[in-house]
Design a protein around this motif. Structure first.
Motif, PDB file in Angstrom:
ATOM      1  N   LEU A 182       0.784  -1.396   0.073  1.00 54.03           N
ATOM      2  CA  LEU A 182      -0.010   0.270   0.103  1.00 54.03           C
ATOM      3  C   LEU A 182       0.593   1.264   0.170  1.00 54.03           C
ATOM      4  N   LEU A 183       1.789   1.391   0.743  1.00 51.90           N
ATOM      5  CA  LEU A 183       2.708   2.565   0.985  1.00 51.90           C
ATOM      6  C   LEU A 183       3.450   2.624  -0.269  1.00 51.90           C
ATOM      7  N   GLY A 184       4.036   1.598  -1.030  1.00 61.09           N
ATOM      8  CA  GLY A 184       4.803   1.660  -2.469  1.00 61.09           C
ATOM      9  C   GLY A 184       3.937   2.111  -3.412  1.00 61.09           C
ATOM     10  N   THR A 185       2.672   1.335  -3.589  1.00 57.09           N
ATOM     11  CA  THR A 185       1.785   1.815  -4.582  1.00 57.09           C
ATOM     12  C   THR A 185       1.450   3.184  -4.693  1.00 57.09           C
ATOM     13  N   ILE A 186       1.025   3.739  -3.393  1.00 56.15           N
ATOM     14  CA  ILE A 186       0.481   5.209  -3.402  1.00 56.15           C
ATOM     15  C   ILE A 186       1.882   6.064  -3.587  1.00 56.15           C
TER      16      ILE A 186
END
Length: 460
Positions: A330-334
């Motif tokens: 989630l952190l990486g994609t956002i």
């Protein structure tokens, strides 16, 4: 787990990860080879495309059979096949005298890449303790980035070496490899890596879970005891069930209980290519130049971006088993969504000569390296039952390679007709879709044994 367990597990992971190292090296070495091969064989546009894409064709062929075959003959035998294919390719490409033989040996190397891209993460996931499985599978992605960096660095060193040394005092072989036809030296280093991989495989065991699945429970449990006593009870409990079930079929992957797992297995590698990572790597040196950083040549630019990709992968290794797969994804994609959107905005506003562009691209590389890049292998290698894991991972990686092929064709068209800003915004949009998909579908699997994850889908 005692120190002996740790050393043994570390050795196995290191040897298996050499498959990823060769994967990265084989795909990246072509960047240094192409100008020399183009000149030597006077390549037409058609043959240049065929030479470059031959390895990718081999990848797709290798993926098409290796997942199913690994379920039949075992993970270790497939690793041996991969190492032998890499070795044949490296030797053949180094010595090839005709264009057609060179293309044939590149295709064989692609077969090795296709096999390794499935079997290495599959094998590591099945020997790894649940508490550190994410970290160990991520080592495979780290090895790929290391292989890419080794190819870039060795290409650059060989070029500089051949340019600064005279022919006096060299043997005929050194004269051929390093001076007159330096591209052969670039290929030959892959042979050294393949020999290391092949030799190391004699010291690693077969996958214990595959052995158990094939009715060789005593052998499998003995290996697990050497690796990690904590999993023995859960695996023993699964032995009776596994031995009674039939071999998994492709039809089962689309059954209601595994439909969500299969959807994740397909979408995560798809999004990894739709994020535009290959376009970033390819246009990296140009972006650095636009940002006002003078580079001596494109090879140095590739080394810089390759090093950044390698360094940021360590974040995934560090945190994947502490934070879990979901938070990192989630952190990486956002983060990728925001950084790519900003990159497109900077191009649209003509702000390409300052540090903002460099920072936004580097943030994207960081986000990809600790989440989108490695975690697709981690998740795909652990969410399917043992009896069908090879087939499932085969389909998953097949999607990745097909998407890679499509993006390679579409990206230049987007850049030409839609423009650079719109191209980055398209990549950004897909990262946002990846965020929503992970938020909706991906369960947390950190710390769970493969048998517990399989039970989770059964309950759902």
């Amino acid at each position: 787990m005692n120190h002996n367990n740790n050393r043994y597990l570390g050795l196995i992971t290191l040897v298996a990860s050499l498959g990823g190292l060769l994967f990265g090296f084989d795909m990246a070495v072509i960047s240094g080879v192409l100008p020399f091969v183009e000149k030597k064989f006077d390549l037409t546009a058609f043959y240049e495309g065929l030479f470059v894409s031959s390895a990718l064709i081999g990848c797709i062929i290798g993926v098409s059979f290796s997942g199913n075959l690994s379920d039949k003959i075992g993970r270790k035998k497939m690793l041996f096949i991969s190492a032998i294919l890499f070795l044949i390719s490296a030797i053949g490409c180094s010595l090839a005298e005709t264009l057609h033989s060179l293309i044939a040996f590149r295709l064989i190397g692609g077969l090795g890449v296709g096999v390794a891209s499935i079997v290495v993460p599959l094998y590591i996931s099945e020997i790894a303790p649940a508490a550190i499985r994410g970290r160990l599978v991520t080592c495979y992605q780290l090895a790929i980035t290391a292989g890419i960096l080794i190819a870039y660095v060795s290409n650059s060193l060989l070029l500089n070496y051949s340019a600064t040394h005279s022919e006096t005092g060299f043997s005929a072989l050194a004269d051929l490899v390093y001076l007159k036809e330096v591209w052969r030296g670039m290929f030959s280093l892959g042979g050294v890596l393949a020999i290391l991989f092949l030799a190391g495989l004699f010291f690693v065991p077969e996958s214990p879970r595959w052995l158990i699945r094939k009715g060789r429970a005593a052998e499998g449990l003995a290996i697990l005891k050497q690796l990690n006593n904590g999993q023995i009870k859960s695996v023993e409990a699964a032995v009776a069930v596994e031995s009674k079930e039939e071999q998994g079929s492709y039809k089962e992957l689309f059954s209601p209980k595994l439909r969500k797992a299969m959807l994740l297995g397909v979408l995560l590698p798809l999004f990894s290519q739709l994020s535009g990572i290959n376009a970033i790597i390819y246009y990296g040196p140009s972006i650095l130049n636009d940002a006002g950083i003078a580079l001596e040549n494109s090879f140095l630019g590739q080394v810089i971006f390759g090093a950044a990709n390698l360094i940021f992968t360590f974040i995934a290794i560090w945190k994947v088993d502490q934070w879990g797969r979901r938070p990192l994804y989630l952190l990486g994609t956002i983060g990728a969504f925001i950084s790519l959107f900003v990159t497109g905005f900077l191009f649209a506003q003509g702000l390409t000569s300052g540090w903002l562009l460099l920072i936004s691209v580097t943030v994207f590389l960081a986000c990809f390296a600790f989440s989108i890049g490695p975690l697709k292998f981690v998740v795909a290698s652990e969410i399917f039952p043992t009896r069908i894991r090879g087939k499932a991972l085969g389909l998953s990686i097949m999607v990745m390679w097909v998407a890679d092929t499509i993006m390679g064709q579409i990206t230049p068209i987007l850049l030409k007709y839609a423009g650079t800003p719109a191209t980055f915004w398209v990549f950004s949009f897909f990262c946002l879709i990846a965020f929503i998909t992970v938020y909706k579908l991906l369960p947390e699997t950190k710390g769970k044994s493969l048998e517990e994850i399989e039970s989770f889908w059964e309950q759902k």
